[in-house]
Design a protein around this motif. Structure first.
Motif, PDB file in Angstrom:
ATOM      1  N   LYS A 121       0.582   5.263  -9.269  1.00 52.19           N
ATOM      2  CA  LYS A 121      -0.367   5.988 -10.116  1.00 52.19           C
ATOM      3  C   LYS A 121       0.329   7.176 -10.783  1.00 52.19           C
ATOM      4  O   LYS A 121       0.166   7.428 -11.983  1.00 52.19           O
ATOM      5  N   GLN A 122       1.119   7.903  -9.989  1.00 56.17           N
ATOM      6  CA  GLN A 122       1.821   9.071 -10.524  1.00 56.17           C
ATOM      7  C   GLN A 122       2.848   8.654 -11.574  1.00 56.17           C
ATOM      8  O   GLN A 122       3.018   9.331 -12.595  1.00 56.17           O
TER       9      GLN A 122
ATOM     10  N   ARG B 127       0.818  -1.217   0.000  1.00 48.87           N
ATOM     11  CA  ARG B 127       0.000   0.000   0.000  1.00 48.87           C
ATOM     12  C   ARG B 127       0.853   1.269   0.000  1.00 48.87           C
ATOM     13  O   ARG B 127       0.391   2.325  -0.439  1.00 48.87           O
TER      14      ARG B 127
ATOM     15  N   GLU C 194      -0.043   5.075  -4.441  1.00 47.96           N
ATOM     16  CA  GLU C 194      -0.234   6.430  -4.958  1.00 47.96           C
ATOM     17  C   GLU C 194       0.919   6.841  -5.882  1.00 47.96           C
ATOM     18  O   GLU C 194       0.691   7.420  -6.958  1.00 47.96           O
TER      19      GLU C 194
END
Length: 341
Positions: A304-305, A297, A301
């Protein structure tokens, strides 16, 4: 009279049925790239934790993640231990591969060879350093990295164009393997490179004039580094084996953080190849470029970037759904407290 052989066969059969699945050995073919980011899997193997989890590992070394994807697609490896970027590409091509653990973040750094390094010390900006180098040398700076689509290539381009704001005319990116990058840097055949540990410790040890210019955080903040991904077919057939693998990786990550000296020997055995020693590997494990994590986890993010950026530079056709790329269930099972007796 009762047949003793039939009785023996019956008992043997009952014992076989009562043997827990976890005790059965599951062969697992693991593809790895020879970098410190892959250390958790080497430590887990060296400490005997993979065997303890019922796994019989066979390792194959690759030069880059994109090369390993071909092996994954052809069914010659079950587990992928390399950068996350090529996995997004793989999923867009219908290859079912799932990230079950992270191993490291912010691995990639940029170093300058002795001819290029002084320009960064005197120029007002990194972009200007590249510009002054080209003006003086009459050619763009040659920078080594791994193939397009890989994490090293992606982070280098992000740093050059988005962070340093370098002019593309002042830089030539040269794609090559990990070993070739290290050799080219030491030989002066390239002017800079995006590298990871243990290459950073090795090249600076051999030539202190090779200078660290940008850290992983500068190149791509929270950059997702090496991950452990499992081929979907293998995961579906061996869910307990995957849980055992992740559990062993969690233990290895904890050991790497707590006791690098103990963790170093199995990593050196896997990466050394006679060109380095345990002391060098131990130093590399404690480097600013070695940040070990296990929870997948932590990189969702940033992944994704990175995908968004890969689309912008054309190494990814479209962003892959993150929900399909990550499978956190094995990690959750590995971290779940054992039931009280």
């Amino acid at each position: 009279m009762r047949n003793p052989f039939k009785a023996f066969a019956l008992v043997a059969g009952l014992l076989a049925l009562s043997t827990p699945l976890a005790a059965q050995t599951v062969p697992v073919r693991i593809g790895v790239i020879p970098v410190i980011g892959a250390a958790p899997v080497f430590v887990a193997n060296g400490e005997g934790w993979l065997k303890e989890a019922g796994l019989a590992p066979a390792f194959t070394t690759f030069e880059s993640g994109p090369n390993m994807i071909q092996a994954l697609a052809s069914g010659t490896i079950d587990v992928y231990v390399a950068g996350i970027a090529p996995l997004a590409v793989a999923r867009t091509k219908g290859i079912d591969v799932r990230v079950v653990a992270a191993t490291a973040v912010e691995e990639m750094v940029f170093v300058a060879a002795p001819k290029l390094a002084p320009y960064f010390a005197s120029a007002p900006s990194k972009a200007e350093a590249f510009k002054q180098f080209k003006a003086k040398e009459g050619r763009p700076a040659r920078l080594a990295t791994q193939p397009p689509g890989s994490v090293p290539n992606t982070t280098l381009q992000h740093w050059l164009w988005q962070v340093a704001k370098a002019d593309k005319a002042d830089v030539e990116i040269v794609a090559m393997g990990i070993d070739a990058t290290q050799q080219a840097l030491l030989a002066g055949a390239v002017d800079g490179a995006s590298i990871r540990e243990p290459a950073l410790t090795i090249v600076q040890g051999r030539n202190p004039k090779i200078t660290l210019i940008a850290t992983g955080a500068e190149m791509f903040p929270d950059q997702p580094g090496t991950v452990v991904a499992v081929y979907g077919k293998f995961a579906d057939a061996n869910p307990k084996a995957v849980e055992g693998l992740v559990s062993a990786l969690v233990r290895a990550t904890d050991l790497l953080k707590a006791d690098p000296a103990r963790a170093a020997p199995p990593v050196e055995a896997a990466l050394g190849k006679g060109i380095t020693d345990v002391a060098t590997i131990q130093k590399a494990l404690s480097s600013p470029a070695a940040k070990f994590v296990a929870d997948p986890r932590t990189i969702i993010e940033a992944t994704k970037q990175m995908q968004t950026y890969q689309v912008s530079i054309g190494t990814l056709d479209k962003e892959a759904p993150i929900d399909g790329l990550f499978d956190t269930k094995p990690f959750d099972a590995a971290k779940k407290p054992a039931p009280k007796p």
